[in-house]
Scaffold this motif. Structure first.
Motif, short mmCIF file in Angstrom:
data_model
loop_
_atom_site.label_atom_id
_atom_site.label_comp_id
_atom_site.label_asym_id
_atom_site.label_seq_id
_atom_site.Cartn_x
_atom_site.Cartn_y
_atom_site.Cartn_z
N MET A 159 -6.55 -41.89 -80.88
CA MET A 159 -7.39 -43.08 -80.76
C MET A 159 -6.76 -44.23 -81.56
SD MET A 159 -11.51 -43.25 -81.35
CE MET A 159 -11.63 -41.61 -80.71
N ASN A 172 -14.74 -49.11 -85.34
CA ASN A 172 -16.06 -48.90 -84.75
C ASN A 172 -16.93 -48.21 -85.79
OD1 ASN A 172 -18.07 -48.49 -82.67
ND2 ASN A 172 -17.40 -46.37 -82.57
N ASN A 225 -5.87 -51.72 -77.73
CA ASN A 225 -4.91 -51.66 -76.63
C ASN A 225 -4.19 -52.98 -76.41
OD1 ASN A 225 -5.28 -48.94 -76.02
ND2 ASN A 225 -7.02 -49.37 -74.69
N ASN A 257 -12.62 -45.16 -86.76
CA ASN A 257 -14.07 -44.97 -86.77
C ASN A 257 -14.54 -44.84 -88.20
OD1 ASN A 257 -15.09 -44.78 -83.99
ND2 ASN A 257 -13.65 -43.08 -83.82
N TYR A 266 -7.92 -47.02 -82.69
CA TYR A 266 -8.75 -47.76 -83.63
C TYR A 266 -9.41 -46.76 -84.57
CZ TYR A 266 -12.54 -46.30 -80.53
OH TYR A 266 -13.41 -45.56 -79.78
N SER A 290 -11.60 -50.32 -78.69
CA SER A 290 -10.53 -49.75 -77.86
C SER A 290 -9.78 -50.84 -77.10
CB SER A 290 -11.13 -48.73 -76.89
OG SER A 290 -10.14 -48.21 -76.06
N TYR A 291 -10.51 -51.77 -76.52
CA TYR A 291 -9.90 -52.86 -75.77
C TYR A 291 -8.95 -53.65 -76.67
CZ TYR A 291 -9.35 -57.31 -73.36
OH TYR A 291 -8.82 -58.44 -72.78
N ALA A 340 -17.39 -49.17 -79.45
CA ALA A 340 -16.16 -48.40 -79.26
C ALA A 340 -15.34 -48.99 -78.11
CB ALA A 340 -16.48 -46.94 -78.98
N GLN A 341 -16.00 -49.47 -77.07
CA GLN A 341 -15.29 -50.10 -75.95
C GLN A 341 -14.54 -51.34 -76.42
OE1 GLN A 341 -18.40 -50.94 -73.12
NE2 GLN A 341 -18.24 -48.95 -72.13
#
Length: 108
Positions: A1, A88, A80, A5, A3, A76-77, A72-73
């Motif tokens: 992942m 998050n 990326n 958490n 990013y 993640s965006y 989280a979206q």
């Protein structure tokens, strides 16, 4: 992942220690009116085209929502797209209200 958490306890510790980071609520204004974390910025996910490109690369930014899915979206965006300082908050404001500030209202 790509990013990070954080748990709500980790965010509370960062706030209590006065660490420098932006805490961004991606919920909608109606949700924010019900409950919010003092000092957090409201940048609704539904309006992300207006703000997503202004998120800095050189400052840590922690996103949260109701339960952690929308934030989280966003994390993640941005990860990326090359952001290395995005995170998050796991469980969102619902877990925050449950574990950190039980006096805050909760909603479905």
């Amino acid at each position: 992942m790509p990013y990070r958490n954080y748990t709500v306890q980790e965010i509370k510790s960062k706030l209590d220690a006065g660490e420098s980071f932006r805490l961004i609520d991606v919920r909608e204004p109606r949700e924010h009116e019900i409950v919010h974390i003092e000092g957090a910025e409201l940048l609704p996910l539904s309006r992300n085209p207006e703000w997503i490109e202004s998120i800095p690369h050189d400052t840590e930014v922690v996103f949260f929502c109701h339960h952690g899915g929308r934030s989280a979206q966003v994390a993640s965006y941005l990860a990326n797209k090359g952001h290395t300082n995005v995170a998050n908050m796991l469980g969102g404001i619902d877990t925050w209200a449950e574990q950190i500030a039980p006096d805050l209202p909760r909603y479905d």
